[in-house]
Design a protein around this motif. Structure first.
Motif, PDB file in Angstrom:
ATOM      1  N   VAL A   1       0.868  -1.172   0.000  1.00  0.00           N
ATOM      2  CA  VAL A   1       0.000   0.000   0.000  1.00  0.00           C
ATOM      3  C   VAL A   1       0.907   1.226   0.000  1.00  0.00           C
ATOM      4  O   VAL A   1       1.765   1.377   0.872  1.00  0.00           O
ATOM      5  CB  VAL A   1      -0.919   0.017   1.230  1.00  0.00           C
ATOM      6  N   VAL A   2       0.730   2.077  -1.005  1.00  0.00           N
ATOM      7  CA  VAL A   2       1.608   3.238  -1.154  1.00  0.00           C
ATOM      8  C   VAL A   2       0.795   4.521  -1.271  1.00  0.00           C
ATOM      9  O   VAL A   2      -0.374   4.515  -1.660  1.00  0.00           O
ATOM     10  CB  VAL A   2       2.528   3.119  -2.389  1.00  0.00           C
ATOM     11  N   THR A   3       1.474   5.616  -0.940  1.00  0.00           N
ATOM     12  CA  THR A   3       0.902   6.941  -1.097  1.00  0.00           C
ATOM     13  C   THR A   3       1.983   7.871  -1.640  1.00  0.00           C
ATOM     14  O   THR A   3       3.162   7.505  -1.677  1.00  0.00           O
ATOM     15  CB  THR A   3       0.351   7.469   0.240  1.00  0.00           C
ATOM     16  N   SER A   4       1.563   9.036  -2.053  1.00  0.00           N
ATOM     17  CA  SER A   4       2.516  10.049  -2.492  1.00  0.00           C
ATOM     18  C   SER A   4       3.263  10.600  -1.284  1.00  0.00           C
ATOM     19  O   SER A   4       2.645  10.987  -0.281  1.00  0.00           O
ATOM     20  CB  SER A   4       1.769  11.185  -3.203  1.00  0.00           C
ATOM     21  N   THR A   5       4.577  10.626  -1.361  1.00  0.00           N
ATOM     22  CA  THR A   5       5.391  11.150  -0.260  1.00  0.00           C
ATOM     23  C   THR A   5       5.011  12.605   0.041  1.00  0.00           C
ATOM     24  O   THR A   5       4.908  13.007   1.210  1.00  0.00           O
ATOM     25  CB  THR A   5       6.888  11.063  -0.605  1.00  0.00           C
ATOM     26  N   GLU A   6       4.785  13.370  -1.004  1.00  0.00           N
ATOM     27  CA  GLU A   6       4.405  14.780  -0.830  1.00  0.00           C
ATOM     28  C   GLU A   6       3.072  14.897  -0.108  1.00  0.00           C
ATOM     29  O   GLU A   6       2.930  15.677   0.847  1.00  0.00           O
ATOM     30  CB  GLU A   6       4.328  15.467  -2.197  1.00  0.00           C
ATOM     31  N   PHE A   7       2.080  14.106  -0.545  1.00  0.00           N
ATOM     32  CA  PHE A   7       0.767  14.125   0.106  1.00  0.00           C
ATOM     33  C   PHE A   7       0.889  13.717   1.575  1.00  0.00           C
ATOM     34  O   PHE A   7       0.308  14.342   2.462  1.00  0.00           O
ATOM     35  CB  PHE A   7      -0.201  13.187  -0.617  1.00  0.00           C
ATOM     36  N   TRP A   8       1.656  12.658   1.832  1.00  0.00           N
ATOM     37  CA  TRP A   8       1.778  12.120   3.179  1.00  0.00           C
ATOM     38  C   TRP A   8       2.420  13.140   4.130  1.00  0.00           C
ATOM     39  O   TRP A   8       1.945  13.355   5.244  1.00  0.00           O
ATOM     40  CB  TRP A   8       2.590  10.834   3.149  1.00  0.00           C
ATOM     41  N   LYS A   9       3.469  13.775   3.675  1.00  0.00           N
ATOM     42  CA  LYS A   9       4.160  14.745   4.527  1.00  0.00           C
ATOM     43  C   LYS A   9       3.357  16.028   4.718  1.00  0.00           C
ATOM     44  O   LYS A   9       3.537  16.736   5.716  1.00  0.00           O
ATOM     45  CB  LYS A   9       5.547  15.054   3.949  1.00  0.00           C
ATOM     46  N   ASP A  10       2.469  16.319   3.771  1.00  0.00           N
ATOM     47  CA  ASP A  10       1.653  17.532   3.877  1.00  0.00           C
ATOM     48  C   ASP A  10       0.423  17.357   4.757  1.00  0.00           C
ATOM     49  O   ASP A  10      -0.245  18.338   5.093  1.00  0.00           O
ATOM     50  CB  ASP A  10       1.204  17.987   2.474  1.00  0.00           C
ATOM     51  N   LEU A  11       0.107  16.116   5.129  1.00  0.00           N
ATOM     52  CA  LEU A  11      -1.026  15.913   6.031  1.00  0.00           C
ATOM     53  C   LEU A  11      -0.739  16.573   7.379  1.00  0.00           C
ATOM     54  O   LEU A  11       0.386  16.509   7.883  1.00  0.00           O
ATOM     55  CB  LEU A  11      -1.284  14.417   6.245  1.00  0.00           C
ATOM     56  N   PRO A  12      -1.739  17.200   7.996  1.00  0.00           N
ATOM     57  CA  PRO A  12      -1.532  17.816   9.317  1.00  0.00           C
ATOM     58  C   PRO A  12      -1.054  16.790  10.334  1.00  0.00           C
ATOM     59  O   PRO A  12      -1.406  15.603  10.267  1.00  0.00           O
ATOM     60  CB  PRO A  12      -2.929  18.342   9.669  1.00  0.00           C
ATOM     61  N   ASP A  13      -0.269  17.250  11.298  1.00  0.00           N
ATOM     62  CA  ASP A  13       0.328  16.351  12.292  1.00  0.00           C
ATOM     63  C   ASP A  13      -0.710  15.630  13.152  1.00  0.00           C
ATOM     64  O   ASP A  13      -0.418  14.570  13.718  1.00  0.00           O
ATOM     65  CB  ASP A  13       1.288  17.136  13.193  1.00  0.00           C
ATOM     66  N   ASP A  14      -1.904  16.193  13.273  1.00  0.00           N
ATOM     67  CA  ASP A  14      -2.940  15.527  14.072  1.00  0.00           C
ATOM     68  C   ASP A  14      -3.755  14.540  13.231  1.00  0.00           C
ATOM     69  O   ASP A  14      -4.520  13.736  13.769  1.00  0.00           O
ATOM     70  CB  ASP A  14      -3.872  16.550  14.717  1.00  0.00           C
ATOM     71  N   ILE A  15      -3.565  14.580  11.909  1.00  0.00           N
ATOM     72  CA  ILE A  15      -4.312  13.706  10.999  1.00  0.00           C
ATOM     73  C   ILE A  15      -3.493  12.477  10.602  1.00  0.00           C
ATOM     74  O   ILE A  15      -3.992  11.350  10.597  1.00  0.00           O
ATOM     75  CB  ILE A  15      -4.718  14.480   9.728  1.00  0.00           C
TER      76      ILE A  15
END
Length: 330
Positions: free
Chosen positions: A237-251
């Protein structure tokens, strides 16, 4: 004057638009290529359920099964463009992004799924989830399908039985080399074409998990299935590194926790489905299931194991040794 005012209004609208949408939920599009009742499909639906329970109004998960958005051959490109956020391709599909994941295609690397679990949960296995971050992809976890069995239009008991036969393989150089090692001809074809290829005798055999052999009805057009457990078919299961790092820290931690729980759920279903599928194939009487003796199995291992050496420089000897060591407790 009107032109100036219009320009100011447009500029103002452009500036305030993001503020107006600030409270909109984050949308995660999860694209996969199989039906909703498969382990992958049920895992994706469980992930959606858990995320939306834990983050109501903050995150919405949209699941697109059956290649409704993208097939495995396009989904990673779409992810890097931001058009989809999560996918779960076969580990063989990442060959173009990193050579190290070819590890999982090596023949007879794992004795059983318990060994697979031990390795994937180890520090080394977990580090592999991050092996494509320099290419913009971050792994979130592993989803099982299971160990592969070989089927053919003639009995396969020893490697010589495969000589000259045409086998469908995924688009993987390792899997192609595996069949070349026993004198067979590997044919790289999409999963969706396998049944017709077998039915029309365009190919002589294939390798797959019990659940795939049953659900895709391969057993109806293959008189012999050898319980070889010769390789692994798993997904990342993969995601975009950019998307993942841009998610808020509480999310981000909540999304990861939901994924971890969904993967445990999906892997349990996958294990149960393989046992059930094997039983149904046996009951059907359409295919004869061949059990290898220890001596026969060792001949397959001896014939295919040189493939490890062939790809050692790409994968890394230390990595291969670490994976092989996971068999010690089996």
């Amino acid at each position: 004057m009107r032109i100036i005012l219009s320009g100011l209004v447009l500029a103002a609208m452009t500036l305030v638009a993001p503020i107006a949408n600030a409270d909109d939920p984050i949308v995660i599009k999860f694209s996969h290529v199989v039906a909703e009742n498969t382990p992958k499909g049920q895992m994706a639906d469980k992930f959606k359920e858990l995320v939306e329970q834990r983050l109501p109004g903050k995150v919405t998960v949209e699941v697109y099964p059956n290649s409704q958005l993208y097939g495995d051959n396009k989904v990673l490109e779409a992810m890097l463009l931001g058009d989809v956020q999560i996918a779960a391709p076969s580990l063989s599909k990442f060959e173009a992004y990193t050579p190290v994941l070819q590890l999982y295609d090596l023949p007879f690397l794992f004795k059983d799924m318990e060994a697979v679990e031990r390795f994937q949960k180890s520090d080394t296995g977990q580090k592999l989830l991050l092996s494509m971050e320099d290419r913009g992809l971050t792994g979130l976890g592993y989803l099982h399908n299971g160990l592969k069995q070989m089927s053919a239009n003639k009995p396969l008991r020893v490697p010589a039985d495969a000589d000259g036969l045409k086998f469908r393989v995924q688009a993987s150089d390792v899997l192609a080399a595996q069949f070349e090692a026993v004198g067979a001809l590997p044919i790289k074809k999409p999963f969706s074409e396998v049944f017709i290829l077998l039915q029309t005798n365009a190919i002589d055999g294939q390798e797959n998990t019990w659940s795939n052999i049953y659900s895709q009805k391969f057993f109806e057009v293959q008189p012999y299935i050898t319980e070889s457990n010769n390789g692994l078919l798993d997904y990342m299961v993969v995601t975009s590194t950019e998307f993942w790092k841009d998610l808020p820290d509480d999310i981000r931690p909540e999304v990861k926790a939901a994924m971890d729980e969904a993967l445990v759920y999906g892997n349990k279903i996958a294990d149960e489905l393989n046992v059930e599928a094997k039983g149904k194939i046996a009951e059907s009487g359409r295919s004869e299931i061949l059990q290898l003796t220890d001596e026969e199995r060792q001949k397959w291992v001896d014939a295919m194991k040189p493939v490890w050496k062939k790809f050692e420089s790409d994968i890394g000897k230390d990595l291969i040794d670490a994976a092989a060591a996971s068999n010690a407790a089996s």
